[in-house]
Design a protein around this motif. Structure first.
Motif, short mmCIF file in Angstrom:
data_model
loop_
_atom_site.label_atom_id
_atom_site.label_comp_id
_atom_site.label_asym_id
_atom_site.label_seq_id
_atom_site.Cartn_x
_atom_site.Cartn_y
_atom_site.Cartn_z
N GLU A 96 9.06 1.40 -8.48
CA GLU A 96 9.83 1.31 -7.24
C GLU A 96 11.10 2.14 -7.27
OE1 GLU A 96 10.20 -2.48 -4.86
OE2 GLU A 96 9.56 -3.25 -6.79
N ASP A 115 3.90 -1.36 -1.26
CA ASP A 115 5.35 -1.38 -1.00
C ASP A 115 5.58 -1.00 0.45
OD1 ASP A 115 8.07 -1.15 -0.99
OD2 ASP A 115 8.19 0.09 -2.80
N LYS A 151 8.67 -1.09 1.90
CA LYS A 151 10.09 -0.84 2.14
C LYS A 151 10.39 0.58 2.60
CE LYS A 151 11.43 -2.32 -1.95
NZ LYS A 151 10.15 -2.88 -2.45
N ARG A 166 2.92 3.11 -2.38
CA ARG A 166 4.11 3.19 -1.55
C ARG A 166 3.70 3.70 -0.17
NH1 ARG A 166 9.77 6.03 -3.27
NH2 ARG A 166 9.79 4.26 -4.71
N LEU A 205 4.44 -5.65 -0.78
CA LEU A 205 5.61 -5.82 -1.65
C LEU A 205 6.85 -5.47 -0.84
CD1 LEU A 205 7.04 -6.03 -4.47
CD2 LEU A 205 6.54 -3.59 -4.74
#
Lengths: 288, 759, 111, 156
Positions: free
Chosen positions: D69, A51, A53, A8, A29
């Protein structure tokens, strides 16, 4: 599925570092609606998914005085649920509201759609006709690439190892600008374009100062057709739209597959070019 | 005219109670096959053939077996040699040798997705990784995927040891023709000579899948006592048991099948695929093993319904009388014999009374997955051909299509083209109800600019089946009853079965607690298929409830010290014929069972013969964009004779769901094969089943012509509504465009190509 | 007596007849007598003394569930032998394999 | 061997703290790691909606999300829809309108429909059909599902 790590990233630098570390065996991602499916199907063997985001830059949605900045991780719904963006960029709403169903639109965005570099991508044509530019960060700094130059083949793009698409930026439409996207699919939703066309026009009275026409699913990459240039300086008439449709067809090099035939796709490009030009002109007139 | 026989006749039947299992299903508590977990459970994965047709030269499993976390790797050598025998499965039959070969390929793979090896490991991902390490050397052979290609001389031979039959004679040499049969009545040449108009056409339909949302799954244990237990999603626990036992070559009683909730089947969950594989993995690993099928494999490796080639010819007089009809039906069976062409032959002309008929049926093996049942299997294909020919006849002789169907309708006493005489049926009543529907009476509105609209109608027949069902009803002291049945519940049949028991017992349906038992909890019950469950299991529930009533009459007599024939039962009460003071409700009497001889349990085992046949007539309105070839269904009505609607809401649900499947079949669904015989659209994305946004409201008109072969007049309802939609849509498209389509799907590409050819 | 409709594959042997009147109190007797009339009929219909799997015998209007013991009530009772195909699982008559042979069996599962 | 990652999230109103392999989907995480099997697998590639859950106020296909996530997120599944002893209005109308047959798609439809009505309390039939197009049902033809959502909207 090859086991991969989940990283992340909190900043562009962190993401770039993680991507650079694994080279071809890492992917960013964002929405995950393509990358996870493809990893599971064995299309790629990955060691890490990064990731993006949780990075401020990839989440940016900024309607500036002259420029609209759209972060690469912004999901579709943030486009069509934003009244201001919807008003200024109805063509982006056209596409954001038909990519997958509501579930997909909660996660998938135009950035991921672009990086996926599918010839049938619904999101790329609209970016092209809005003259969007891609901002790409990498180990050696940041570079910019025009959207129409981004895809290099089916599933392939200019993104190199360690590089990350951070955002797309495009000019705020002037008065007299209008754009529209339409695709053809056998189902009304949850389908892949047999052909798609995005058109934009800059109108002055009834004269088209400039136009852009981008085509989906009719070549190895999304295509910026020369038909738009041919419209420049011409009147917005049905005859001229038909001529543009013929010119657009001439720019295609489709294949026949389970989704459609060469003939069908060429024909559809003609129909959709005409329809999206009409709609773009309509919107251009509303935007006066 | 919608007959209204049910209204006022019953207390429970015809009402719309909440289904008993509904609460678990709306809260996520219901346990489906994939939800089961056991201590020490291993996860399995199957390696499947990438080729449509290939000889297996070698399989090397050593790398997979050596991988940490892997507990068992198997190939066909771990399977016993299956018996080469055809065994009755109730609804159809199975050859165990083929069934065994289908779940794990031997020396040849016969379709893409054919299993070649399987792995059990500590988790799903390890199993998948290990499966990918298995090395299989193939000698790729030329595949054949279309019926007509497979029948050509020199075609690739799918099954080298198949002994083909042609009208009862053995075929010399290798062939893909498993069978050719014929039904013939009257003199078709004479009949066609009497006709003023003869219409004949060839048809070609693509293979389609049932499309149930729940993938196949199986979890198995094989204990030290050689007892095998399988938890699975199946349309019939006993049919699954027989197949598993047959493939494993153990007695049926050694296998216990526990059916869990089933996420759709439509015929596709009658065959077993994963169950024997899970059992052998469990035996080899000594641990419970679960197998879940991926969606791609559900398409590539389970049992869709065939593609077909058909030729139909119908002769008619100018006054609208059909004089003769012939049909040549050629169905692909998939990799092993056994397509539903026989059922197609039973249905193709069965909506009509035709004096001279001949039907030829061919069962052809090809390099595609072995076909299975799909909701009225074969009948939709046949109706597509017959009903579009009938539409053309009506157009040419200028007759209303519903009037034509009424004039020529089959009725009680009409001989079907395959031989038997129709019992009491509701074909005419169904057509009449369609004629009087709001839909039929409301003219089609003009299409918006640039669009074209059309209306089509078609009818369909399905024979329905009975078969074996067992029900037990145990009376609780509080007056409620526990109803145990062997029919797996796919669409709400627990409710309809419970309603029939409640009706007999005179108690509220909420007081019946229905339960689907495993193969050791109830007597042999055939599959949930053939539209038989509400009919036959309902019949058993009726009889079991009657048994309870008989026993309760005896208990009341005992309580009152009178002879049982001096007690009568009506409206849920037991009362003395002589003394009006002596009266007990079901509930009151139930509380006294302990002191009159103990619990009362009613049982019934039935195998009824009077399933009767069912008809559905459907009306479709379409709107077409001629520029793109896109067809939208804008109005759709399903009219159907259901005998008696036990739970009308779920009857309507069957009618609507089948219509939706038929609309998908008509417009977009197909198996798309490349030149190598590989299905290239094996995902929900590219298979294109209709979404909610693709369909209009589906109107339903229930017609009730009670079936004399059932105590409450039930006819099967689940299958017949999928018979007419493809033809109805094709006729509507013709009405809009003036073009007849004789291939499915009638997708935008096909419509565009036809419009271009016309221009 | 029953009216037996000759299945197509037997019609040649039946001299082209479509139906024959055959005596018998139940289905078993009718089939035995049919065999006398049309040699080979029993082999077509029966396997190990029972109706062949994959074959439906229609007695009257519906497929019999009582099998060979089904009583023949009157002379007008119709009997048909049809491929028993309700659900696609199965098949028409007479599927056989040319060379019954063992699959590669290294180890019997239950052994 | 890839190490498991620690995830802390809010699941159906309760805090959860667990370890999961980083490549495991949210769908498998819920079903296999957390024992919540109400969320169903239909296709595992984002095309059927059977695995729909609500993540931070948006519906998502949990097969297209990694379990890892959801760290820091709020997730609601079908198991969190009813209050103890009381069904959600949509669950009730689905039962009353016979809006389910086999039931495998039902949890996904309910989670999707709930999100719609929370956002738009009175959607048109067309809007309902559009919103639910990411959820496949093969049994009902959608008719009764749409009516159940309409009924819930009317009685809210």
């Amino acid at each position: 599925m090859h086991p991969f790590e989940y990283v992340r990233a909190k900043s562009v630098d962190e993401a770039v570092a993680a991507l650079a570390k694994h080279g071809e065996r890492a992917r960013p991602l964002a929405g995950g609606t393509d990358v996870l499916v493809m990893a599971r199907a064995g299309r790629w063997e990955l060691d890490a998914l990064v990731d993006i985001k949780h990075i401020p830059e990839t989440n940016i949605v900024e309607l500036g005085a002259s420029e609209f900045r759209l972060g690469a991780a912004v999901p579709c719904y943030r486009i069509y649920e934003d009244d201001e963006i919807s008003a200024k960029f109805p063509c982006l709403v056209d596409t954001a509201s038909i990519i997958g169903g509501i579930q997909i639109q909660s996660r998938a965005g135009l950035g991921g759609n672009l990086c996926n570099a599918s010839p049938s991508a619904d999101g790329i044509g609209p970016l092209i006709v809005h003259h969007a530019t891609c901002v790409i960060a990498g180990p050696n700094g940041t570079r910019e690439v025009a959207v129409e130059d981004f895809c290099t083949g089916p599933g392939r793009s200019v993104i190199g190892n360690g590089e990350l698409l951070v955002e797309m930026k495009m000019p705020i439409p002037r008065k007299g600008f209008g754009a529209a996207y339409e695709r053809f699919t056998p189902r009304n939703e949850m389908d892949i374009a047999i052909a798609g066309v995005a058109s934009s026009v800059q109108l002055n009275g009834n004269i088209i100062e400039s136009a852009r026409i981008a085509l989906a699913s009719v070549g190895p990459t999304p295509i910026l057709s020369s038909a738009g240039d041919q419209l420049a300086g011409k009147e917005a008439t049905a005859e001229n739209f038909s001529a543009a449709a013929q010119a657009a067809i001439a720019d295609t090099s489709p294949i026949s597959d389970m989704r459609g035939t060469v003939e069908q796709r060429k024909h559809l490009v003609g129909v959709l070019t005409r329809r999206t030009l009409e709609r773009a002109v309509e919107r251009a007139r509303e935007n006066n | 005219m919608v007959t209204d026989t049910t209204k006022g006749k019953y207390n429970v039947i015809g009402t719309r109670p909440i289904r008993h299992d509904g609460y678990d299903k709306v809260t996520g508590r219901a346990i489906y096959g994939a939800d089961i977990t056991l201590p020490g459970l291993l996860q399995g994965a199957i390696l499947r053939s990438p080729h449509a047709h290939a000889r297996i030269k070698s399989i090397d499993t050593s790398a997979a077996a050596a991988m940490p976390g892997v507990h068992a790797v198997i190939t066909h050598t771990d399977f016993p040699a299956a018996e080469d025998t055809l065994v009755d499965l109730g609804e159809g039959a199975v050859n165990f040798r083929y069934a065994s070969n289908n779940v794990m390929a031997g020396d040849k793979v016969l379709y893409r997705g054919h299993p070649v090896a399987a792995v059990a490991a500590v988790d799903k991902n390890t199993a998948l990784e290990a499966a990918s390490l298995i090395k299989v050397e193939y000698e790729v052979l030329k595949p054949v995927t279309k019926v007509m290609d497979a029948m050509k001389p020199g075609a690739p031979i799918v099954l080298e040891d198949l002994e083909g039959q042609d009208l009862g004679e053995k075929i010399d040499g290798q062939t893909n023709q498993a069978n050719h049969f014929r039904h013939e009545f009257g003199d078709v040449d004479k009949g066609f000579a009497q006709a003023d108009l003869v219409i004949e056409h060839e048809y070609d339909t693509a293979m389609v899948h049932q499309g149930y949302i729940e993938p196949h799954n199986a979890t198995a244990t094989w204990d030290e006592d050689d007892r095998i237990t399988v938890w699975t999603s199946t349309q019939g626990a006993f049919a699954a048991r027989r197949q598993i036992a047959g493939v494993l070559r153990v007695p049926d009683s050694q296998v216990k099948v526990i059916p869990l909730e089933i996420g759709g089947g439509f015929g596709g969950k009658i065959p077993t695929y994963l169950e024997p594989v899970a059992a052998i993995l469990a035996r080899k690993s000594g641990r419970p093993v679960k197998l879940l099928m991926e969606r791609t494999s559900v398409f590539e490796s389970t049992g869709p319904t065939p593609g077909s080639w058909m030729h139909v010819k119908v002769g008619v007089k100018n006054d609208g009388t059909i004089t003769a009809a012939t049909a040549d039906l050629r169905f692909d069976a998939g990799a092993y014999p056994g397509s539903p062409v026989g059922a197609a032959a039973m249905c193709v002309f069965s909506a009509y009374d035709i004096p001279n008929t001949r039907i030829d049926g061919y069962d052809i093996v090809v390099n595609k997955p072995k076909t299975a049942a799909y909701r009225a299997p074969g009948a939709t294909h046949a109706a597509f051909a017959m009903e579009t020919v009938v539409d053309e006849i009506c157009e040419k002789i200028g007759m209303d299509p519903l009037e034509f169907r009424i004039q020529n309708a089959a009725k009680e006493g009409t001989r079907r083209a395959d031989g038997p005489i129709h019992p009491k049926i509701g074909a005419i009543e169904t057509h009449q109800a369609a004629m009087q529907s709001d839909h039929w009476k409301t003219p089609l509105e003009n299409a918006p600019d640039g669009k074209l609209r059309g209306r089509g109608v078609a009818t369909g027949y399905w024979f329905n089946i009975g078969l074996k069902s067992v029900v037990t009803i145990a009376v609780n002291e509080d007056g409620t009853v526990a109803l145990t049945e062997g029919s797996t519940d796919i669409g709400g049949s627990r409710a309809s079965i419970a309603m029939m028991a409640a009706e007999v017992l005179g108690i509220p349906v909420e007081d019946v607690r229905p339960h689907v038992a495993d193969t050791e909890g109830i007597g042999y019950t055939d599959v949930t298929g053939g539209s038989r469950t509400t009919y036959a299991t309902g019949y058993a529930a009726h009889d079991a409830a009657q048994d309870v009533v008989t026993q309760l009459l005896e208990r009341a007599a005992k309580l009152w010290d009178v002879e049982p024939d001096e007690v009568e039962f009506s409206n849920g009460s037991y009362q003395s014929k002589s003394d009006p003071e002596l009266r007990l409700s079901h509930k009151e009497l139930s509380s006294k069972l302990g002191s009159t001889g103990g619990p009362v349990v009613g049982t019934a085992s039935v195998d009824p013969e009077g399933a009767g046949g069912a008809y559905s007539t459907q009306i479709a309105d379409v709107e077409i964009d001629p520029e793109t070839g896109k067809t939208d269904v804008i109005r759709f009505t399903v009219v159907q004779d259901v005998g008696t609607a036990i739970h009308p809401a779920y009857v309507e649900g069957q009618m609507q769901g089948a219509a939706a499947q038929g609309i998908g079949w008509a417009l977009n669904e197909e198996y798309f094969f490349n030149d190598d015989g590989q299905m290239v659209n094996s995902s929900f994305l590219d298979y294109r089943m209709p979404t909610s946004y693709d369909l209009p409201e589906i109107e339903t008109i229930i017609v009730e012509v009670p079936n004399p072969g059932h105590p409450f007049g039930v006819r099967g309802v689940g299958e017949v509504p999928i018979v007419p939609p493809v033809a109805a849509i094709a006729n509507a498209i013709h009405d809009a465009l003036g073009i007849r389509f004789r291939e499915t799907p009638i997708n935008p590409g096909r419509i565009r190509a036809a419009l271009e050819a016309k221009e | 007596m029953a009216r037996v409709f000759i299945p197509q594959p037997l019609r040649k042997r039946a001299g082209g007849r479509i139906e024959v009147q055959i005596p018998g109190k139940n289905l078993r007797e009718v089939i035995e007598n049919l065999e006398k009339e049309i040699p080979g009929a029993a082999e077509y219909i029966l396997k190990d003394g029972e109706l062949k799997p994959g074959l439906a015998a229609i007695v009257g209007e519906q497929a019999t569930r009582q099998g060979l013991l089904h009583k023949i009530e009157d002379d007008e009772t119709e009997i048909h032998f049809l491929p028993a195909i309700a659900g696609g699982q199965s098949s028409a008559l007479g599927y056989a394999v040319r060379r019954p042979r063992r699959l590669h069996c290294v180890r019997n599962v239950s052994g | 061997m890839v190490e498991k990652v620690r995830v802390r999230a809010t699941l159906n109103g309760e805090p959860v703290d667990f370890l999961v392999a980083p490549y495991t989907s949210l769908l498998d995480t819920l079903r296999d790691e957390l024992g919540l099997t109400g969320t169903k697998e239909g296709c595992n590639d984002g095309n059927c909606g059977a695995c729909t859950v609500n993540m931070d106020g948006r519906i998502v296909d949990s097969c297209c999300v990694l379990g890892a996530e959801i760290d820091g997120s709020t997730v609601e599944t079908i198991e969190g829809m009813a209050e103890p002893g009381k069904l959600h209005l949509l669950q009730q109308t689905f039962l009353e309108e016979a809006a389910l047959q086999c039931g495998i798609c039902t949890p996904g439809f309910l989670v999707s429909a709930k999100a719609l009505l929370e956002k738009e309390p009175h959607p048109s039939e067309t809007r309902i059909r559009f919103w639910l197009s990411g959820n496949l049902c093969r049994c009902t033809g959608y008719d009764k599902i749409v009516k159940a959502v309409q009924k819930a909207a009317e009685s809210a």
